[in-house]
Design an enzyme around this catalytic site. Sequence first.
Site, mmCIF file in Angstrom:
data_model
loop_
_atom_site.group_PDB
_atom_site.id
_atom_site.type_symbol
_atom_site.label_atom_id
_atom_site.label_comp_id
_atom_site.label_asym_id
_atom_site.label_seq_id
_atom_site.Cartn_x
_atom_site.Cartn_y
_atom_site.Cartn_z
ATOM 1 N N ALA A 98 0.791 -1.077 0.090
ATOM 2 C CA ALA A 98 0.015 -0.192 -0.087
ATOM 3 C C ALA A 98 0.942 1.157 -0.204
ATOM 4 O O ALA A 98 2.061 1.128 0.352
ATOM 5 C CB ALA A 98 -0.709 0.011 1.141
ATOM 6 N N GLY A 143 0.738 -4.894 0.948
ATOM 7 C CA GLY A 143 -0.529 -4.831 0.045
ATOM 8 C C GLY A 143 -0.316 -5.646 -1.317
ATOM 9 O O GLY A 143 -1.339 -6.072 -1.864
ATOM 10 N N GLU A 174 4.707 -4.843 7.396
ATOM 11 C CA GLU A 174 3.894 -3.716 8.082
ATOM 12 C C GLU A 174 4.317 -3.429 9.587
ATOM 13 O O GLU A 174 4.402 -2.416 10.002
ATOM 14 C CB GLU A 174 2.369 -4.089 8.063
ATOM 15 C CG GLU A 174 1.707 -4.135 6.723
ATOM 16 C CD GLU A 174 1.666 -5.345 5.799
ATOM 17 O OE1 GLU A 174 2.765 -5.942 6.149
ATOM 18 O OE2 GLU A 174 1.077 -5.368 4.899
ATOM 19 N N GLU A 183 -0.401 -9.421 -0.139
ATOM 20 C CA GLU A 183 -1.871 -9.349 0.074
ATOM 21 C C GLU A 183 -2.806 -9.544 -1.391
ATOM 22 O O GLU A 183 -3.920 -10.373 -1.503
ATOM 23 C CB GLU A 183 -2.495 -8.339 1.033
ATOM 24 C CG GLU A 183 -1.900 -8.538 2.473
ATOM 25 C CD GLU A 183 -2.068 -7.138 3.192
ATOM 26 O OE1 GLU A 183 -1.778 -6.148 2.569
ATOM 27 O OE2 GLU A 183 -2.613 -7.151 4.139
HETATM 28 N N1 CAA Z 1 4.351 3.100 -0.809
HETATM 29 C C1 CAA Z 1 4.911 4.411 -1.524
HETATM 30 N N2 CAA Z 1 6.136 4.361 -2.322
HETATM 31 C C2 CAA Z 1 6.633 3.379 -2.347
HETATM 32 C C3 CAA Z 1 6.522 1.969 -1.777
HETATM 33 C C4 CAA Z 1 5.262 1.951 -0.967
HETATM 34 N N3 CAA Z 1 4.747 0.748 -0.558
HETATM 35 N N4 CAA Z 1 7.431 1.095 -2.109
HETATM 36 C C5 CAA Z 1 8.368 1.730 -3.042
HETATM 37 N N5 CAA Z 1 7.860 2.957 -2.876
HETATM 38 C C6 CAA Z 1 8.778 3.934 -3.908
HETATM 39 C C7 CAA Z 1 9.914 4.612 -3.094
HETATM 40 O O1 CAA Z 1 9.492 5.608 -2.066
HETATM 41 C C8 CAA Z 1 10.709 5.171 -4.129
HETATM 42 O O2 CAA Z 1 10.129 6.401 -4.593
HETATM 43 P P1 CAA Z 1 11.091 7.743 -5.032
HETATM 44 O O3 CAA Z 1 12.031 7.023 -6.263
HETATM 45 O O4 CAA Z 1 10.340 8.775 -5.318
HETATM 46 O O5 CAA Z 1 11.950 7.973 -3.797
HETATM 47 C C9 CAA Z 1 10.229 4.350 -5.566
HETATM 48 O O6 CAA Z 1 9.333 3.669 -5.046
HETATM 49 C C10 CAA Z 1 11.535 3.056 -5.394
HETATM 50 O O7 CAA Z 1 11.539 2.644 -4.359
HETATM 51 P P2 CAA Z 1 13.118 2.415 -3.616
HETATM 52 O O8 CAA Z 1 14.025 3.422 -4.129
HETATM 53 O O9 CAA Z 1 12.916 2.183 -2.030
HETATM 54 O O10 CAA Z 1 13.726 1.109 -4.173
HETATM 55 P P3 CAA Z 1 14.794 -0.066 -3.602
HETATM 56 O O11 CAA Z 1 15.065 -0.853 -4.745
HETATM 57 O O12 CAA Z 1 15.747 0.763 -2.925
HETATM 58 O O13 CAA Z 1 13.617 -0.871 -2.623
HETATM 59 C C11 CAA Z 1 11.958 -1.931 -1.772
HETATM 60 C C12 CAA Z 1 12.653 -1.547 -2.965
HETATM 61 C C13 CAA Z 1 12.906 -2.701 -0.762
HETATM 62 C C14 CAA Z 1 10.612 -2.733 -2.292
HETATM 63 C C15 CAA Z 1 11.400 -0.609 -0.804
HETATM 64 O O14 CAA Z 1 10.929 0.201 -1.941
HETATM 65 C C16 CAA Z 1 10.528 -0.901 0.109
HETATM 66 O O15 CAA Z 1 10.925 -1.309 1.105
HETATM 67 N N6 CAA Z 1 9.207 -0.499 -0.137
HETATM 68 C C17 CAA Z 1 8.201 -0.551 0.895
HETATM 69 C C18 CAA Z 1 7.765 -1.940 0.973
HETATM 70 C C19 CAA Z 1 6.601 -1.834 2.205
HETATM 71 O O16 CAA Z 1 7.054 -1.881 3.456
HETATM 72 N N7 CAA Z 1 5.549 -2.267 1.802
HETATM 73 C C20 CAA Z 1 4.345 -2.453 2.877
HETATM 74 C C21 CAA Z 1 3.842 -1.398 2.974
HETATM 75 S S1 CAA Z 1 2.115 -1.188 4.091
HETATM 76 C C22 CAA Z 1 1.115 -2.038 3.591
HETATM 77 O O17 CAA Z 1 1.047 -2.581 2.334
HETATM 78 C C23 CAA Z 1 -0.231 -2.080 4.513
HETATM 79 C C24 CAA Z 1 -1.336 -2.906 4.033
HETATM 80 O O18 CAA Z 1 -1.060 -4.100 4.328
HETATM 81 C C25 CAA Z 1 -2.356 -2.422 3.415
#
Ligand code: CAA
Length: 260
Positions: A66, A111, A134, A114
């Site tokens: 998400a 998400g 999360e 999921e």
């Molecule tokens: N939400 C918003 N933006 C996201 C995102 C997310 N979940 N995941 C990645 N992005 C964005 C980053 O902010 C980045 O944007 P910018 O270029 O503008 O900075 C872009 O996508 C590329 O990401 P990274 O630079 O971080 O890429 P990376 O290769 O270094 O890392 C990754 C990849 C390990 C997937 C890392 O992006 C990451 O950890 N993402 C978040 C994963 C996460 O925690 N997901 C769970 C979200 S909470 C949820 O989903 C709740 C629910 O159950 C409903």
Amino acid sequence: MELKNVILEKKGNVATVTINRPKALNALNSDTLKDIDAVLENLELDNEIYVVILTGAGDKAFVAGADISEMKDLNEEEGIAFGTLGNNVFRRLENLNKPVIAAIPGFALGGGCELAMACDIRIASEKAKFGQPEAGLGITPGFGGTQRLPRIVGEGKAKELIYTCDIIKADEALRIGLVNKVVAPEVLMDEAVAMATKIASNAPIAVKLCKDAINRGMQVGIDEAIVIEAEDFGKCFSSEDQKEGMTAFMEKRAKNFQNK
Ligand code: CAA
């Protein structure tokens, strides 16, 4: 249908839905969830589409979760509303009147994991990674992860993944039963299309009723479940395709299903 972040393509009896926000690793914001909902409504009503493939744009992510930037400043009430939006869309996907295959090229986190779990079948690239990160962000999984992950991999493994926030590779996801198949990245979509085409060659009404019987039966006790199966089994006999399938077998000829 105006879509901002999702692409819908139809070819023969197979539709491909692509989550298309590659710069944000296809993270699910409200607009994207609403797009998925609109696409599902379209697919529900399309009798020419028998099977759906769901994937993410680019080779890096299926869906990285998400959208954290959208969730960051939510209060409790808004958190419930965002979770409910996602859960409603994912439930609609899970109950879609045709099978959905998730083709997972890369990250399926939060998400994204999921979303994949709300699909019927998951095919992963060797580069795919899975997890529920999360708790590390200060929240619980909010789009069904606490419910579908234990149902798919068992309670102990689901608790381990959700509490530790470990990210696992495709081979481990296969080992624990989170995905059906792991394939080389360059053949991911070919494999998904081949499986979709194989499913689409069977009687669509029967496949739809198989999905209904499995989905509804898994939520109730076995005595109630076999009644659901008997009803769905019975419904098949009012379809033309049942007559065609069995007649073709008896006549030793190729079957010609019409989704009727
Ligand atoms: N939400 C918003 N933006 C996201 C995102 C997310 N979940 N995941 C990645 N992005 C964005 C980053 O902010 C980045 O944007 P910018 O270029 O503008 O900075 C872009 O996508 C590329 O990401 P990274 O630079 O971080 O890429 P990376 O290769 O270094 O890392 C990754 C990849 C390990 C997937 C890392 O992006 C990451 O950890 N993402 C978040 C994963 C996460 O925690 N997901 C769970 C979200 S909470 C949820 O989903 C709740 C629910 O159950 C409903």
